[in-house]
Design a protein around this motif. Structure first.
Motif, PDB file in Angstrom:
ATOM      1  N   LEU A 128       3.539  -0.122  -3.672  1.00 49.44           N
ATOM      2  CA  LEU A 128       3.468   0.114  -5.117  1.00 49.44           C
ATOM      3  C   LEU A 128       2.703  -1.019  -5.810  1.00 49.44           C
ATOM      4  CD1 LEU A 128       4.298   1.991  -7.432  1.00 49.44           C
ATOM      5  CD2 LEU A 128       6.431   0.720  -7.631  1.00 49.44           C
ATOM      6  N   CYS A 182       7.780  -0.045   0.667  1.00 53.58           N
ATOM      7  CA  CYS A 182       7.417   0.824  -0.458  1.00 53.58           C
ATOM      8  C   CYS A 182       7.062  -0.014  -1.679  1.00 53.58           C
ATOM      9  CB  CYS A 182       8.589   1.737  -0.819  1.00 53.58           C
ATOM     10  SG  CYS A 182       8.523   3.345  -0.037  1.00 53.58           S
ATOM     11  N   THR A 183       7.851  -1.051  -1.919  1.00 54.82           N
ATOM     12  CA  THR A 183       7.602  -1.918  -3.062  1.00 54.82           C
ATOM     13  C   THR A 183       6.253  -2.609  -2.920  1.00 54.82           C
ATOM     14  OG1 THR A 183       9.970  -2.285  -3.128  1.00 54.82           O
ATOM     15  CG2 THR A 183       8.616  -3.774  -4.449  1.00 54.82           C
ATOM     16  N   ALA A 240      -0.977   5.112   2.351  1.00 54.03           N
ATOM     17  CA  ALA A 240      -1.134   5.685   1.010  1.00 54.03           C
ATOM     18  C   ALA A 240      -2.587   5.943   0.626  1.00 54.03           C
ATOM     19  CB  ALA A 240      -0.490   4.754  -0.002  1.00 54.03           C
ATOM     20  N   PHE A 258       8.725   7.338  -3.805  1.00 53.88           N
ATOM     21  CA  PHE A 258       9.023   5.911  -3.740  1.00 53.88           C
ATOM     22  C   PHE A 258      10.477   5.697  -3.318  1.00 53.88           C
ATOM     23  CE2 PHE A 258      10.466   2.014  -5.949  1.00 53.88           C
ATOM     24  CZ  PHE A 258       9.671   1.112  -5.278  1.00 53.88           C
ATOM     25  N   ASP A 259      10.654   4.891  -2.294  1.00 54.40           N
ATOM     26  CA  ASP A 259      11.994   4.576  -1.805  1.00 54.40           C
ATOM     27  C   ASP A 259      12.321   3.155  -2.243  1.00 54.40           C
ATOM     28  OD1 ASP A 259      14.304   4.003  -0.453  1.00 54.40           O
ATOM     29  OD2 ASP A 259      13.565   4.642   1.532  1.00 54.40           O
ATOM     30  N   ARG A 260      13.161   3.081  -3.267  1.00 51.73           N
ATOM     31  CA  ARG A 260      13.433   1.763  -3.880  1.00 51.73           C
ATOM     32  C   ARG A 260      14.108   0.808  -2.908  1.00 51.73           C
ATOM     33  NH1 ARG A 260      14.783   3.055  -8.567  1.00 51.73           N
ATOM     34  NH2 ARG A 260      14.374   5.236  -8.197  1.00 51.73           N
ATOM     35  N   GLN A 318       1.519   8.981  -2.078  1.00 48.13           N
ATOM     36  CA  GLN A 318       2.819   8.666  -1.480  1.00 48.13           C
ATOM     37  C   GLN A 318       2.867   7.166  -1.225  1.00 48.13           C
ATOM     38  OE1 GLN A 318       3.502  10.985   2.009  1.00 48.13           O
ATOM     39  NE2 GLN A 318       5.525  10.106   2.376  1.00 48.13           N
ATOM     40  N   THR A 319       3.956   6.542  -1.651  1.00 47.55           N
ATOM     41  CA  THR A 319       4.044   5.087  -1.510  1.00 47.55           C
ATOM     42  C   THR A 319       4.445   4.723  -0.083  1.00 47.55           C
ATOM     43  OG1 THR A 319       6.199   5.385  -2.532  1.00 47.55           O
ATOM     44  CG2 THR A 319       4.498   4.359  -3.878  1.00 47.55           C
ATOM     45  N   ASP A 320       3.522   4.979   0.838  1.00 49.22           N
ATOM     46  CA  ASP A 320       3.773   4.554   2.209  1.00 49.22           C
ATOM     47  C   ASP A 320       2.553   3.803   2.747  1.00 49.22           C
ATOM     48  OD1 ASP A 320       1.877   6.353   2.985  1.00 49.22           O
ATOM     49  OD2 ASP A 320       3.197   7.599   4.213  1.00 49.22           O
TER      50      ASP A 320
END
Ligand SMILES: Nc1ncnc2c1ncn2[C@@H]1O[C@H](COP(=O)(O)OP(=O)(O)O)[C@@H](O)[C@H]1O
Ligand SMILES: [Mg+2]
Length: 254
Positions: free
Chosen positions: A199, A195-196, A157, A188-190, A152-154
């Motif tokens: 990632l 989040c970015t 992670a 992923f929350d763009r 998960q992109t948090d």
């Protein structure tokens, strides 16, 4: 022989079950014969498809409990859920007792691999793994041709991944070849800058061992689970369905 894809991360709620079901359906849509095995005693993948342990005569647990792994009665284990384009080996709470049940069993780490090698013909077997370390997770990792690690992109992670890598390192010492793996960024929350950043961090850590496909947040996944369907049946045009279709294409050529 089937290509075995284990989907594991010792952190819960990272998208393991969603990936097993949605990637399974996406591979089936590419014309592959797919079996999803629900190896989590909580049985979320099975429940998602309306299969509950009470009504079962046999489950994924029986694959481990068979006296001879080469003679598992797969026809009793496998279900064909109407709401998904793949077959299902459902979970049972007995999966949680296998550490005790198999305590003194010789070769207990290779039971699943042996059973699958002698099992019915599929192109892909997807293993939805339990979050805790134990004989079931070890069997899944040992059996796998590719381990998919949803992350998960948090902010936390990489937290649960450390346990998984410890388990893998221990196994790699005794396996003929190291476990092949790819990380998959999920949820992923763009719109979220954090989040970015996560990632970017994952990409710099995993490099070529990360899928190019990123799974974004999509409320359709929760709706699909409430409707007892895979997302492709509920909303074939949704963003999530498209992302898992791209993931299936990556997996298919690996
Ligand atoms: N990409 C996504 N976007 C939004 N919700 C998701 C996504 N993937 C999973 N979910 C939801 O998050 C929850 C946890 O996902 P799940 O696949 O069950 O995780 P795990 O099997 O790792 O515990 C579920 O309610 C699921 O519907
Ligand atoms: Mg799960």
């Amino acid at each position: 022989m089937a290509r075995i894809l284990a989907i594991a991360n010792q952190k819960g709620g990272v998208g393991k079950t969603t990936t097993a079901l949605t990637l399974g359906a996406a591979l089936a849509r590419l014309g592959r014969r797919v079996l999803v095995m629900d190896l989590d005693p909580h049985g979320c993948a099975s429940a998602h498809l309306g299969v509950f342990p009470e009504g079962l005569t046999a489950s994924a647990a029986d694959v481990f409990l068979a006296e001879d792994p080469l003679a598992v009665d797969w026809s009793a284990v496998i279900r064909v859920p109407g709401q998904a384009p793949f077959d299902l080996a459902p979970s049972h709470t007995r999966l949680a007792d296998l550490d005790m049940d198999l305590k003194d069993r010789k070769g207990k780490g290779v039971l699943l691999r042996q059973a699958l090698d002698a099992g019915p013909a599929y192109d892909h077997v997807l293993l939805d793994c339990p979050p805790h370390t134990g004989v079931v997770l070890v069997n899944a990792l040992v059996a796998s041709d590719l381990l998919i690690i949803p992350i998960q992109t948090d902010f936390l992670a990489l937290h649960g991944v450390r346990h998984l890598f410890d388990t893998m390192r221990a196994l790699n010492r005794v396996l003929p070849r190291p476990i092949a793996y790819r990380a998959l960024a999920t949820m992923f929350d763009r719109r979220a800058r954090a989040c970015t950043r996560v990632l970017e961090l994952l990409r710099s850590k995993f490099k070529e061992r990360m899928f190019a496909t990123v799974i974004g947040l999509d409320t359709k996944f929760r709706e699909a689970s409430a409707a007892g369907k895979v997302v492709q049946e509920l909303a074939p045009e949704c963003r999530g369905a498209g992302e898992y279709a791209r993931l299936a294409e990556e997996v298919a050529v690996l």
